[in-house]
Design an enzyme around this catalytic site. Structure first.
Site, PDB file in Angstrom:
ATOM      1  N   HIS A  36       1.058  -0.982   0.053  1.00 17.28           N
ATOM      2  CA  HIS A  36       0.126  -0.271  -0.131  1.00 17.28           C
ATOM      3  C   HIS A  36       1.065   1.210   0.522  1.00 17.28           C
ATOM      4  O   HIS A  36       1.259   2.189   1.349  1.00 17.28           O
ATOM      5  CB  HIS A  36      -0.924   0.419   1.386  1.00 17.28           C
ATOM      6  CG  HIS A  36      -1.687  -0.807   0.788  1.00 17.28           C
ATOM      7  ND1 HIS A  36      -2.140  -1.576   2.553  1.00 17.28           N
ATOM      8  CD2 HIS A  36      -2.406  -1.806   0.627  1.00 17.28           C
ATOM      9  CE1 HIS A  36      -3.043  -2.883   2.320  1.00 17.28           C
ATOM     10  NE2 HIS A  36      -3.053  -2.572   1.175  1.00 17.28           N
TER      11      HIS A  36
HETATM   12  C1  LIG Z   1      -0.045  -7.835  -4.583  1.00 24.16           C
HETATM   13  C2  LIG Z   1      -1.910  -6.406  -4.208  1.00 24.16           C
HETATM   14  C3  LIG Z   1      -2.431  -6.695  -3.061  1.00 24.16           C
HETATM   15  C4  LIG Z   1      -3.157  -6.079  -2.739  1.00 24.16           C
HETATM   16  N1  LIG Z   1      -4.754  -6.534  -2.361  1.00 24.16           N
HETATM   17  C5  LIG Z   1      -4.878  -5.210  -1.589  1.00 24.16           C
HETATM   18  C6  LIG Z   1      -6.186  -5.768  -1.268  1.00 24.16           C
HETATM   19  O1  LIG Z   1      -7.066  -6.760  -1.178  1.00 24.16           O
HETATM   20  N2  LIG Z   1      -7.545  -4.300  -0.760  1.00 24.16           N
HETATM   21  C7  LIG Z   1      -7.111  -3.255  -1.127  1.00 24.16           C
HETATM   22  O2  LIG Z   1      -7.746  -2.057  -0.501  1.00 24.16           O
HETATM   23  N3  LIG Z   1      -6.311  -3.107  -1.518  1.00 24.16           N
HETATM   24  C8  LIG Z   1      -4.847  -3.782  -1.945  1.00 24.16           C
HETATM   25  N4  LIG Z   1      -4.166  -3.530  -2.548  1.00 24.16           N
HETATM   26  C9  LIG Z   1      -3.020  -1.924  -3.023  1.00 24.16           C
HETATM   27  C10 LIG Z   1      -4.604  -1.707  -3.872  1.00 24.16           C
HETATM   28  O3  LIG Z   1      -4.977  -2.746  -4.883  1.00 24.16           O
HETATM   29  C11 LIG Z   1      -3.778  -0.006  -4.391  1.00 24.16           C
HETATM   30  O4  LIG Z   1      -3.324   0.933  -3.037  1.00 24.16           O
HETATM   31  C12 LIG Z   1      -4.542   0.830  -5.780  1.00 24.16           C
HETATM   32  O5  LIG Z   1      -4.293  -0.558  -6.558  1.00 24.16           O
HETATM   33  C13 LIG Z   1      -3.762   2.096  -5.656  1.00 24.16           C
HETATM   34  O6  LIG Z   1      -4.457   2.377  -7.555  1.00 24.16           O
HETATM   35  P1  LIG Z   1      -3.244   3.641  -7.540  1.00 24.16           P
HETATM   36  O7  LIG Z   1      -4.660   4.084  -9.080  1.00 24.16           O
HETATM   37  O8  LIG Z   1      -2.985   4.683  -6.561  1.00 24.16           O
HETATM   38  O9  LIG Z   1      -1.792   2.393  -8.775  1.00 24.16           O
HETATM   39  P2  LIG Z   1      -2.288   1.578  -9.537  1.00 24.16           P
HETATM   40  O10 LIG Z   1      -3.902   0.518  -9.349  1.00 24.16           O
HETATM   41  O11 LIG Z   1      -1.520   0.580  -9.488  1.00 24.16           O
HETATM   42  O12 LIG Z   1      -2.335   2.646 -10.557  1.00 24.16           O
HETATM   43  C14 LIG Z   1      -1.585   2.380 -11.751  1.00 24.16           C
HETATM   44  C15 LIG Z   1      -1.523   2.644 -13.095  1.00 24.16           C
HETATM   45  O13 LIG Z   1      -0.218   3.045 -13.908  1.00 24.16           O
HETATM   46  C16 LIG Z   1       0.123   2.452 -14.617  1.00 24.16           C
HETATM   47  N5  LIG Z   1       1.317   2.715 -15.305  1.00 24.16           N
HETATM   48  C17 LIG Z   1       2.892   3.054 -14.448  1.00 24.16           C
HETATM   49  N6  LIG Z   1       3.327   3.169 -14.574  1.00 24.16           N
HETATM   50  C18 LIG Z   1       3.182   4.059 -16.199  1.00 24.16           C
HETATM   51  C19 LIG Z   1       3.538   5.112 -17.171  1.00 24.16           C
HETATM   52  N7  LIG Z   1       5.211   5.277 -17.684  1.00 24.16           N
HETATM   53  N8  LIG Z   1       3.028   5.222 -18.239  1.00 24.16           N
HETATM   54  C20 LIG Z   1       1.416   4.719 -18.410  1.00 24.16           C
HETATM   55  N9  LIG Z   1       1.095   3.723 -17.731  1.00 24.16           N
HETATM   56  C21 LIG Z   1       2.094   3.526 -16.391  1.00 24.16           C
HETATM   57  C22 LIG Z   1       0.359   0.940 -13.763  1.00 24.16           C
HETATM   58  O14 LIG Z   1       0.746  -0.286 -14.762  1.00 24.16           O
HETATM   59  C23 LIG Z   1      -1.200   1.092 -13.670  1.00 24.16           C
HETATM   60  O15 LIG Z   1      -1.911   0.472 -14.173  1.00 24.16           O
HETATM   61  C24 LIG Z   1      -3.161  -4.179  -3.084  1.00 24.16           C
HETATM   62  C25 LIG Z   1      -1.775  -4.394  -4.284  1.00 24.16           C
HETATM   63  C26 LIG Z   1      -1.389  -4.735  -4.840  1.00 24.16           C
HETATM   64  C27 LIG Z   1       0.097  -5.066  -5.373  1.00 24.16           C
END
Ligand SMILES: Cc1cc2nc3c(=O)[nH]c(=O)nc-3n(C[C@H](O)[C@H](O)[C@H](O)COP(=O)(O)OP(=O)(O)OC[C@H]3O[C@@H](n4cnc5c(N)ncnc54)[C@H](O)[C@@H]3O)c2cc1C
Length: 496
Positions: free
Chosen positions: A437
């Site tokens: 996280h």
């Molecule tokens: C294995 C795992 C298990 C988890 N389990 C849980 C759970 O059960 N419940 C829960 O609430 N949370 C869980 N989490 C945490 C939760 O999923 C994240 O906090 C949340 O998805 C973050 O959202 P975000 O939009 O900030 O980033 P992300 O969802 O990570 O999205 C970022 C996106 O940007 C893309 N990206 C990155 N760099 C670039 C670039 N240079 N150009 C274009 N695209 C790019 C990535 O590929 C990705 O698709 C878990 C996380 C992981 C990794």
């Protein structure tokens, strides 16, 4: 030319893009570095075990963690549409109301955010898991919870969680938001290197392939807590000396970009015995053979398990009723020796610190768009996090004695019940990881305004987990999607 470019089709980016389009803010293009999420292993909950480490995971590592045995710790991050929400366990928690109130940012008090959570939940439809393993159902008595109640970080509680699962299939932000808006243009395999500028205005992006794409109204960074600050630094906004060290022209000295990186530190206990949790022991081989039929026929069974089925929130030292740690419960034998396919049965429960005090930093390794960033989580830099984790693991052992596991109860196999006191503390330093996280690198009130604009720029916003000033007291997917939703509200108004 599109009106908005959204960098990253993850949990927040999918919600943001769909909501900008629904609000008729303009045309929207999502640039996602990874592939589509349309793959049978992505929708199958248990398959996240195989997705981790695959080409749908960035599979980064931290820098050596000084206070955690100098180890480089795994940092999985989803690399496909749906982002980390496409490889996560789908456990659904908003966090505590006080988490948001304590951010103390205008427009981000819990009362301001409830409508956004409700709108997200109307689509993600989190519900208490059906068909949980009997071990997961047996967790509730340990904190005197009502067996059917969903645990909450607001008070001490335990039980089976709510998940964003429908009929045993993952229902991610890509499924529930992005795919419902066919008017949003999606480009997969589009990894952004840096932003393009006209004066202080972000006008587009350059991909690592060299292709340039332009946006009439602006660009939103939704690449997550680790990639968003890295893109911003490569684009000239960040700590000036650090940028110069990597030969990057400094557009604006912003020392707070990449600072304040933190995550929930955690450490687990493994339990092992024949006839216990899901595992590859010979007595379960027939069940494994039947599993695909149960899953594809009825959406149930072990393949429909999101692995983390249940959770508990409690006070590590048991000296007040306010939870400061969370436990994730997985009714599977997880091997700790590196042998994924051990012929055993068992279960796993961890403890993670809800409100860690340690802070690290995200920096660049070099100026190349394809390079992984340097991820220093600052694990246990503040020793009180280790104290809380230590106390929490000791208390978890006592609490698990009260769980209703019946004949499935197993003995602690790793680190072993005899490992207590200083030995347990040292075990934590040598084996702790995080709950996956990471947050905080572009915090509200730091480099980003309360309306998610990057300070001293035009047409540039951030909407992802990086804007959380402090991590919420539970899992971060729901708050990340809420941020995407809130971002669309602000950007639709401000870009107009
Ligand atoms: C294995 C795992 C298990 C988890 N389990 C849980 C759970 O059960 N419940 C829960 O609430 N949370 C869980 N989490 C945490 C939760 O999923 C994240 O906090 C949340 O998805 C973050 O959202 P975000 O939009 O900030 O980033 P992300 O969802 O990570 O999205 C970022 C996106 O940007 C893309 N990206 C990155 N760099 C670039 C670039 N240079 N150009 C274009 N695209 C790019 C990535 O590929 C990705 O698709 C878990 C996380 C992981 C990794």
């Amino acid at each position: 030319m599109t009106d908005f470019i959204v960098i990253g089709g993850g949990s927040a980016g999918c919600v943001l893009a769909a909501e900008l389009s629904r609000r008729k803010a303009g045309s929207v293009m999502v640039l996602e570095a990874g592939p589509s999420e349309r793959h049978p292993l992505v929708s199958m909950p248990m398959a996240l075990m195989w997705l981790m480490g695959s080409n749908r995971d960035w599979a980064w590592k931290t820098s050596p963690q000084e206070h955690a045995g100098g180890r480089m710790i795994s940092v999985p991050r989803g690399r496909m549409l749906g982002g980390s929400g496409s490889i996560n366990s789908m456990v659904w928690f908003r966090g505590r109301a006080a988490d948001f109130d304590d951010w103390d940012r205008p427009g981000w008090r819990y009362a301001d955010l409830e409508p956004a959570f409700e709108a997200v939940e109307a689509k993600l439809r989190p519900t208490r898991m059906t068909g949980a393993h009997p071990l997961s159902e047996g967790l509730a008595p340990m904190l005197g919870s009502n067996g059917q109640a969903i645990p909450t970080p607001e008070y001490e509680s335990a039980g089976v969680c709510a998940h964003n699962l429908i009929m045993g299939r993952r229902n991610s932000a890509a499924d529930a938001f992005l795919r419902r808006r066919p008017d949003v243009e999606i480009k997969t395999g589009a990894q952004v290197d840096r932003l393009l500028w006209q004066g202080d205005r972000a006008t587009g992006v350059r991909l690592v392939s060299g292709e340039e794409l332009y946006a009439a109204k602006g660009v939103v960074l939704s690449a997550g807590s680790l990639a968003s600050p890295a893109i911003l630094m490569r684009s000239g906004i960040g700590p000036a000396d650090h940028l110069r060290d990597h030969g990057i022209d400094v557009r604006r000295d912003a020392p707070q970009v990449g600072e304040n990186l933190h995550d929930h530190p955690g450490c687990g206990l493994h339990f092992c015995a024949p006839g216990s949790g899901y595992g590859l022991e010979p007595a379960q081989w027939l069940d494994w053979l039947a599993a695909p039929f149960r899953y594809y026929g009825m959406g149930t069974g072990r393949l429909a398990s999101p692995t983390v089925e249940a959770a508990a929130f409690f006070n590590a030292r048991g000296d007040c009723a306010e939870p400061d740690v969370q436990s994730h419960f997985i009714p599977f034998h997880l091997d700790w020796t590196g042998n994924r396919y051990a012929l055993k049965s068992g279960y796993f429960a961890d403890v993670v610190v809800c409100r860690p005090k340690s802070r690290g930093r995200l920096t660049l390794k070099n100026s190349h768009g394809r390079a992984a960033p340097v991820i220093d989580l600052g694990l246990f830099k503040d020793e009180s996090d280790l104290d809380t984790l230590h106390a929490g693991l000791e208390r978890l052992r006592d609490l698990l004695e009260q769980a209703d596991f019946g004949p499935r109860r197993a003995a602690e196999a790793q680190p072993g019940a005899e490992i207590t006191g200083e030995a347990l503390r040292s075990h934590i330093r040598q084996s702790a990881g995080t709950a996956y996280h990471p947050v905080g690198t572009l915090a509200l009130g730091g480099p980003v305004t309360d309306r998610l604009a990057v300070k001293d720029t035009e047409g540039l916003w951030v909407a992802d987990a990086s804007v959380m000033p402090n991590v919420t007291s539970a899992n971060t997917n729901a708050p990340s999607m809420m941020i995407g939703y809130r971002g669309a509200e602000f950007i639709a108004e401000d870009a107009a």
